[in-house]
Design an enzyme around this catalytic site. Sequence first.
Site, mmCIF file in Angstrom:
data_model
loop_
_atom_site.group_PDB
_atom_site.id
_atom_site.type_symbol
_atom_site.label_atom_id
_atom_site.label_comp_id
_atom_site.label_asym_id
_atom_site.label_seq_id
_atom_site.Cartn_x
_atom_site.Cartn_y
_atom_site.Cartn_z
ATOM 1 N N THR A 72 50.908 -7.911 30.044
ATOM 2 C CA THR A 72 51.453 -9.275 30.041
ATOM 3 C C THR A 72 50.643 -10.127 31.011
ATOM 4 O OG1 THR A 72 53.663 -8.547 29.417
ATOM 5 C CG2 THR A 72 53.515 -10.651 30.598
ATOM 6 N N GLN A 181 47.760 -1.766 21.914
ATOM 7 C CA GLN A 181 48.204 -0.718 20.988
ATOM 8 C C GLN A 181 47.051 0.111 20.431
ATOM 9 O OE1 GLN A 181 51.266 0.219 20.666
ATOM 10 N NE2 GLN A 181 52.379 -1.514 21.544
ATOM 11 N N THR A 239 47.902 -6.849 47.285
ATOM 12 C CA THR A 239 47.601 -5.447 47.598
ATOM 13 C C THR A 239 47.725 -4.616 46.331
ATOM 14 O OG1 THR A 239 48.414 -5.782 49.824
ATOM 15 C CG2 THR A 239 48.252 -3.498 49.074
ATOM 16 N N CYS A 326 59.895 -5.907 22.936
ATOM 17 C CA CYS A 326 59.783 -7.045 23.839
ATOM 18 C C CYS A 326 60.550 -8.243 23.303
ATOM 19 C CB CYS A 326 58.327 -7.432 24.016
ATOM 20 S SG CYS A 326 57.305 -6.029 24.427
#
Length: 384
Positions: A72, A181, A239, A326
């Site tokens: 994403t 995918q 980080t 999703c």
Amino acid sequence: MREVYLDHSATSPIRPEAFQALQEAALRDFGNPSSLHRKGVDAERIISEAREVVAGALGGEPDEVVFTSGATESNNMAIKGVARALSRYGNHIITTRIEHPSVFETCKQLEEEGFQVTYLHVKQDGMIDLDELREAIIPGTILVSIMHVNNETGIVQPVVQVGTLLKQMREKITFHVDAVQSFCKLPVLPREWGIDLVSVSSHKIGGPKGVGALFIKKGTKIAPIILGGGQERGLRSGTENVPGIAGFGAAVKAAMAGREREASELDALRRRLIEKASAIKGARLVGAVEGCAPHIVNLSFPGLRGELLLHYLEERGVYVSTGSACSSRSRALSRTLTAMGLTSDEAVGSIRISLGWNTTAEDIDYACEALAACVAKLAALVRR
Ligand code: PMP
């Protein structure tokens, strides 16, 4: 009760190799990779090793890989980053109607900011039309973003041909591919295929969640979206998720070591599933047997509700999804299925069964028996 997990396109269980690498990195290599002392250097080494593995899997160089929190973020970074970097040269973006929401919604937001976006149709077979793409290109086109394998149907887009077509253009157009995918299942070779940016995710291939990468071919103009301490060559501050990255690297290593074998085994299982499921009354395969990804089967039972079927299957220990996980939070019809011309009855009646690294032939047989029983039960209720 037996449990059969067939929702790998939503997420895969973690591979043992990945879990071990994650655990070791979390316990032993806890330093901040930016620290100058040995603890930092050890953590930095873990990241470098994983970067080499991910780059190798994509046929690229380590400095072409930026680690992110998942695909994403990679998709947001690629599309917004290129749009920002190239807005002087044009404001037109081309994508498709069947992209994952992380591409689609990003494009929608850019439209609100003044960019112009063309959403390509797909034909009944779920593929884009290269002529429509050619005609959509205008002098102000800066970016084309097309997914490799669709997460709901397993249909493969002709990204190699798109790369060739874009190379022939006089103006350089940046080409981004969401390969979530296909990564580690089909070959994904951005440098050979004329692709500038590729998004991949760890948890779809048996790595931990919350980590992914964006491949950025050398020379690609892209502006950073997340600013701060300048990690990841200034392109993605923050980080680094060292344990996640270690697990991701180990998953890629394991998946790539057996890629061809795993892919052909998956494909054999997929064909077994299609053959058995097609015998169930009322079943319709969305997509094709040939030319599709080895791990995704979309079946429609018009007149039944895919969501109910999912819960009936769950009672028998079989886990699948409706459309894409999703988007399952929203009640809207699947954008992908409606773009392919399915009626609302067909789209509502669809379930996605997706296989992965630990799926067996027994799993498929058990799931098909359960599916036949659940469809019969549901159909009897509907008829009443
Ligand atoms: N693109 C595609 C095609 C996907 O299937 C997914 C996951 N559903 C994503 C992007 C988002 O990946 P992540 O979960 O790593 O954010």
